[in-house]
Design an enzyme around this catalytic site. Structure first.
Site, short mmCIF file in Angstrom:
data_model
loop_
_atom_site.label_atom_id
_atom_site.label_comp_id
_atom_site.label_asym_id
_atom_site.label_seq_id
_atom_site.Cartn_x
_atom_site.Cartn_y
_atom_site.Cartn_z
N GLU B 133 0.77 -1.18 -0.06
CA GLU B 133 -0.09 0.10 -0.03
C GLU B 133 0.80 1.33 0.09
OE1 GLU B 133 -2.50 -0.35 3.40
OE2 GLU B 133 -3.71 -1.98 2.48
N SER B 219 19.47 -8.55 -8.05
CA SER B 219 18.25 -8.76 -8.93
C SER B 219 18.61 -9.96 -9.81
CB SER B 219 18.06 -7.59 -9.74
OG SER B 219 17.89 -6.55 -8.72
N HIS B 348 4.03 -9.89 -9.81
CA HIS B 348 5.31 -10.31 -9.81
C HIS B 348 5.89 -9.25 -8.69
CE1 HIS B 348 9.53 -10.37 -10.59
NE2 HIS B 348 9.65 -9.33 -10.86
N SER B 349 5.56 -8.00 -9.01
CA SER B 349 6.19 -6.90 -8.40
C SER B 349 4.78 -5.65 -8.48
CB SER B 349 7.24 -6.23 -8.77
OG SER B 349 7.44 -5.65 -10.04
#
Lengths: 364, 456
Positions: B133, B219, B348-349
């Site tokens: 959020e 990453s 996913h993100s």
């Protein structure tokens, strides 16, 4: 390219290095000994000098490991001869045939406070490991805020032309790695240099890619101190002093450049020859000081001219010495073709190409 | 960390003899009916062997000697099937309603441990919801949740000790949470403030903690697998009573580093648990477009790695399997592969909208009825260890703590400019010193071009 010309490397190496002050690089200068004070020495070739360095590295630090494809029996270039017998198969071992595996494994090992000395059998085959080197090894310390590092990592790999290597046993891929902050790139020119620089690379607290001129493994012979000694990283060395033009190179190419310098001298041109030794972080100051004196610069490397490290040196020196330059910076390098087999003599930056460039630069 | 000390004594591990493993009926024999009888998971270890009919030729078979050892010969030309007749079964302890599956064999879990795992899963879920959020409100630049994978995160972490070294991918913050990474430490990283261990250099969710033996997230996918083999080799050489646990997803298994990591670990006999979160999706690519094998676990055998498939949404199954894997990895000094079957409930993100490529109903089903948290809650409630009132209290408390951590981290200033140049090498080289001087001069000339919250 006769064997005799490579023996001359020995003479080059015996020119004593300038006693330079520490430049704030991370090489452990304070622990260095002056090579000239060391005795005894022995006449050895470059692969034997590498072998001596590996023996010393394994002997002086029980947390050091040597591994790669075929290193167990002594390696395809004999650099790891006798190591497994002396230090055991747990510390000196063959790996599966997988470069990304070798470097990934080495990073993990180094991250646990070990010295991981990994061999990539030919520099032409280092590319599967490119991601591990560029995205992992090089950023390991930075991305963790220095919580983790793989500074104990050294990747040894033979590079360069040998006369019959074709596309995949000849390349000089050093410039790819010079674009990567976080690693060091080191290339020795001779047996004595190879031993001292390799020991420095292994003990340097940063990951190092160490390119070995495989042409010189057997051909270059010189007196090498048998003791444990280190040569500073990120310090260039003036091999030949001169006043008319500065030549910068590294590794095997220096012997070709030295020949060109000698020929030029016969015609009355005084050349200053610099061995860069460490390509990143490189010793700009030594090159700058030389070019400010001579007013001319020539760079020579076997790798293709476009995007080669010569371009970086050229740009940096133009930035720093623009008003002192009497001629455009010359680059005598490999052609922008894949490394060719039959056409190798055409491709290479040979003595006469360099000599011509010296003359045209001086007569500009 | 008391639970670690306690749980260490839980498994006196029993390995079946090799002879027994060749018994094709061993699977059935081991699953003897022991209703609701919680015993040690290690005892049910079954080694899937190569059971094509090559075996039937056996007795009088001639062999040929090749460099890799003797190989039996057969007069029949028979190709190995691309798939076995049945899909590899998935080890499960709790059914969808949180009842123990009859005959299941698993690691005993104390009330204290069960509640600790449950609370930490809820904490992870709450943390994810609020951070997500916060990203949507523009307070964070990026976020990525572990929704639906809480059991893999927490139960695997609970099965380890702090000496075990974790090489994460990026969807395992629960492991850090379990190990004691505080909410402040999470939020400091997310906001890239000066307290962030990574000094604000990496995107949010790239956590790392040297103290907690949790390597910093990077990453690039799968690079951590060959590294795990190297880390584990170091533990092996140091004769440590510990292993490495390396996490990755189903998509990762297509990378070359997956092959490199498993093969190196097997050959080097490195104590690594390869823990695959097979959540069905690599961003938008489903597993059917990722590989044609029956998932991941079956790949282990080709590398000479003992493997298991486990229900990743079953806390007790994950816990038991990882305990057993750890014991084997350390005792036998070899790698183990665990494939945890699950579903990536989240996008996913925050840069992804998975409803573009997945059915909303499917997502919703996994989010609610198939949630590992819901299932485990049913079990602990049935045991009389948990009540609705506890739930309300727990969620309220965590929510408050997470919100406080965000508010605090937001106020902490950014890392100083010098942190841009440090840690590239162990010392700052002259080219970077020069570049720092240049940047500082430029800032003086154009101060408005640069973020004002970075201290000079």
């Amino acid at each position: 390219m006769g064997g005799s010309s490579f023996r001359r490397i020995g003479k080059l190496a015996s020119i004593s290095s300038k006693n330079q002050s520490c430049r704030g690089f991370s090489s452990t200068v304070e622990t260095l000994k002056k090579t000239d004070q060391l005795t005894p020495t022995k006449s050895v070739n470059l692969f034997s000098a590498i072998n001596q360095a590996l023996h010393i590295a394994l002997d002086s630090d029980p947390r050091s490991y040597v591994f790669g494809e075929d290193v167990g029996f002594g390696g395809v270039f004999r650099c790891t001869t006798g190591l497994a017998d002396r230090f055991g198969k747990q510390r000196v071992f063959n790996t599966p045939l997988c470069e990304q595996g070798i470097v990934g494994f080495a990073i993990g090992l180094a991250a646990m406070d070990n010295r991981a000395i990994a061999e990539i059998q030919f520099a032409d085959y280092i590319f599967p490991a490119f991601d591990q080197i560029v995205n992992e090894a090089a950023k390991f310390r930075y991305r963790s805020g220095n919580q983790f590092n793989c500074g104990g990592l050294t990747i040894r790999t033979p590079y360069g032309a040998v006369g019959h290597g074709g596309h995949y046993h000849s390349q000089s891929p050093e410039s790819f790695f010079c674009h990567v902050p976080g690693i060091k790139v080191v290339i020795p020119r001779s047996p004595r240099q190879a031993k001292g620089l390799l020991l420095s690379s292994i003990r340097d607290p940063n990951p190092v890619v160490f390119f070995e001129p495989k042409l010189l493994y057997r051909m270059a012979v010189e007196e090498v101190p048998e003791d444990d000694y280190m040569l500073p990283l990120s310090e260039a060395e003036v091999l030949r002093e001169g006043t008319d033009i500065t030549l910068v190179g590294w590794g095997a190419q220096l012997s070709i450049m030295e020949q060109a310098c000698a020929e030029a001298a016969k015609e009355g041109i005084s050349c200053e020859l610099i061995d860069l030794k460490t390509l990143i972080p490189w010793d700009k100051e030594t090159v700058e000081a030389s070019v400010k004196k001579t007013g001319r610069l020539l760079i020579s490397h076997e790798a293709p001219v476009t995007g080669g490290f010569g371009a970086e040196i050229s740009a940096s020196i133009v930035e720093r010495c623009f008003t002192r330059l009497e001629a455009p910076v010359a680059r005598v390098c490999g052609l922008d073709t894949p490394f060719p087999l039959v056409f190798e003599p055409f491709y290479l930056p040979t003595k006469n190409k360099i000599l011509d460039a010296i003359k045209s630069t001086v007569n500009y | 960390m008391e639970m670690f000390a306690k749980s260490r004594n839980l498994i006196p591990f029993l390995l079946r003899s090799r002879k027994c493993c060749y018994n094709t009926n061993s699977t059935a024999a081991i699953f003897i009916q022991r209703r609701f009888d919680s015993v040690k998971a290690g005892e049910q270890l079954d080694l899937y062997n190569y059971r094509e009919d090559f075996d039937r030729d056996d007795q009088h078979q001639q062999t040929l000697n090749f460099p890799g050892g003797r190989v039996p010969i057969t007069p029949r030309m028979k190709f190995i099937s691309e798939l076995s007749e049945k899909r590899l079964p998935c080890y499960r302890v709790l059914d969808d309603d949180g009842y123990l599956i009859p005959g299941t064999i698993f690691e005993q879990v104390s009330k204290e441990l069960a509640l600790n795992m449950y609370s930490t899963m809820v904490a992870l879920q709450t943390m994810d919801t609020i951070f997500y959020e916060a990203q949507r409100q523009g307070r964070l630049s990026f976020y990525l949740t572990s929704t639906g994978e809480e059991a893999i995160n927490i139960a695997s972490a609970a099965a380890l000790t702090l000496d075990d070294i974790v090489l994460p991918q990026y969807r395992e913050p629960g492991v850090l949470l379990w190990r004691g990474f505080t909410l402040e430490e999470f939020t400091d990283q997310l906001f890239g403030n000066k307290a962030d261990y990574g000094k604000g250099r990496q995107m949010p969710i790239h956590y790392g903690s040297n103290k907690l033996n949790y390597f910093t997230v990077s990453s690039p996918l799968t690079t951590q697998l060959p590294q795990a083999a190297g880390v584990a080799y170091s533990l092996k050489m140091d004769k440590k009573e510990a292993c490495v646990v390396v996490y990755f997803g189903d998509g990762s298994t297509s990378e070359g580093d997956f092959h490199a990591g498993l093969n190196f670990a097997a050959v080097m006999e490195a104590p690594v648990i390869f823990l695959c979160r097979n959540n069905g999706w690599a961003i938008s690519t489903p597993v059917t477009e990722q590989f044609r094998s029956d998932g991941i676990a079956i790949k282990g055998q080709a590398y000479g790695i003992r493997s298991i498939r486990v229900d990743g949404n079953d806390v007790l199954a994950v816990y038991s399997a990882v305990r057993a894997a750890r014991q084997m990895a350390i005792k036998e000094q070899k790698p183990i592969l665990v494939e945890a079957m699950t579903y990536r409930v989240s996008h996913h993100s925050t840069s992804d909208d998975s409803t573009k490529y997945r059915c909303v109903k499917e997502i919703e089903q996994w989010r609610t009825e198939k949630s590992p948290i819901t299932r485990f809650r049913k079990w602990i409630q049935r045991n009389g260890w948990w009540a609705d009132q506890n739930e309300t209290e727990l969620r309220g408390n965590i929510r408050k703590q997470v919100l406080e951590a965000i508010q605090a981290a937001e106020k902490v200033e950014k890392p100083p400019l010098t942190d841009l140049f440090g840690d590239v090498y162990d010392k700052v080289p002259s080219n970077l010193q020069e570049q720092e001087r240049f940047i500082r001069d430029t800032i003086k000339r154009h101060p408005k071009e640069y973020p004002s919250d970075v201290p000079l």
